[in-house]
Enzyme design. Structure first.
Site, mmCIF file in Angstrom:
data_model
loop_
_atom_site.group_PDB
_atom_site.id
_atom_site.type_symbol
_atom_site.label_atom_id
_atom_site.label_comp_id
_atom_site.label_asym_id
_atom_site.label_seq_id
_atom_site.Cartn_x
_atom_site.Cartn_y
_atom_site.Cartn_z
ATOM 1 C CB VAL A 39 -0.953 0.002 1.213
ATOM 2 C CG1 VAL A 39 -1.710 1.329 1.301
ATOM 3 C CG2 VAL A 39 -1.931 -1.157 1.108
ATOM 4 C CB CYS A 40 2.830 2.830 2.685
ATOM 5 S SG CYS A 40 1.508 2.599 3.905
#
Length: 206
Positions: free
Chosen positions: A117-118
Site C-alpha cells: 500500500v504505502c
C-alpha cells in the site's frame, strides 16, 4: 521488450521514506524486527553518504499508525517532513508531490511500510507521471512474503525497478576508488560480514 539499463545517478535521485511509523512497524512480518530496522537505517545512511535529497512522510500519525520512528527524524532534521492528515496514497498529498518536484530530480528511491500500500500506491502514481522509480525491497515491509511478492510483481510489471539497499549503494558509488574507507565503513556498519572484510583489508594495508 527489455528496458535499457539506466543506472541510479546521485545527481538525479531523491530518497522517499514513506510511513516508517511506530504503529505500522508492528505489521511487518516478512523480516525480523532487527533485520528490518537495520535495512531501513542502512538506506538512510546511504542517503546521507551520497547527500541525496530525502523526503519523510507519515500517514495519520495521530491515529493508530503512530509517529515516525525517531531515528529517521534525528538523521534528517532538515528534510521535508510531510505528516499526511489522511491520504493513504502519499501521491494524493499535494505537499508530498511538491517536495519531490522541487528537487528537480526524476529518479525516486522509495521504501516504506507497508509494501503493498504505502510503497506500491505512490510508486504506481509516480510511474504514471513519468518518474523512474527504484523500490528498495528490503527496507520495505508487510504482512508476509506472499503479500510482498504480489506487491513487488505489481510494481515491477508497471515499470518499477526492484533493488536492495546494498545494490542501491553500490550503483550510486560506481567506483571503489571514489572512497574505499568511507563507503566500506558504511557497508560494514550494517553487514557484519562486510565489517570482517574491511578489517582484513585494513590489516593488509598495514
Amino acid at each position: 521488450m527489455a528496458r535499457p539499463y539506466n543506472r541510479l545517478d546521485k545527481d538525479n535521485a531523491v530518497v522517499l521514506l514513506v510511513d516508517h511509523q511506530a504503529g505500522l512497524l508492528s505489521l511487518v512480518r516478512d523480516f525480523t524486527p532487527d533485520e528490518f530496522k537495520n535495512n531501513v537505517l542502512a538506506l538512510a545512511d546511504i542517503a546521507r553518504f551520497f547527500q541525496l535529497p530525502t523526503i519523510l512522510t507519515t500517514s495519520f500519525e495521530k491515529g493508530p499508525n503512530g509517529p515516525l520512528v525517531p531515528e529517521l527524524k534525528a538523521m534528517f532534521p532538515d528534510a521535508p517532513y510531510i505528516p499526511r492528515p489522511g491520504q493513504i496514497n502519499a501521491w494524493d498529498n499535494a505537499d508530498f508531490v511538491s517536495a519531490i518536484k522541487a528537487t528537480g530530480r526524476r529518479q525516486l528511491i522509495i521504501a516504506g511500510v507497508v509494501t503493498d500500500v504505502c510503497v506500491a500506491f505512490p510508486t504506481l502514481s509516480a510511474l504514471a507521471e513519468g518518474f523512474e522509480v527504484f523500490v528498495v525491497t528490503d527496507a520495505s515491509g508487510t504482512f508476509n512474503p506472499v503479500v510482498r511478492e504480489a506487491a513487488l510483481n505489481r510494481m515491477s510489471q508497471a515499470g518499477a525497478q526492484l533493488m536492495n539497499w546494498f545494490a542501491v549503494g553500490c550503483e550510486l558509488h560506481r567506483d571503489w576508488r571514489n572512497d574505499v574507507e568511507g563507503f566500506g565503513g558504511l557497508l560494514g556498519s550494517h553487514l557484519p560480514a562486510y565489517a570482517n572484510l574491511m578489517q582484513s583489508y585494513a590489516a593488509s594495508q598495514g
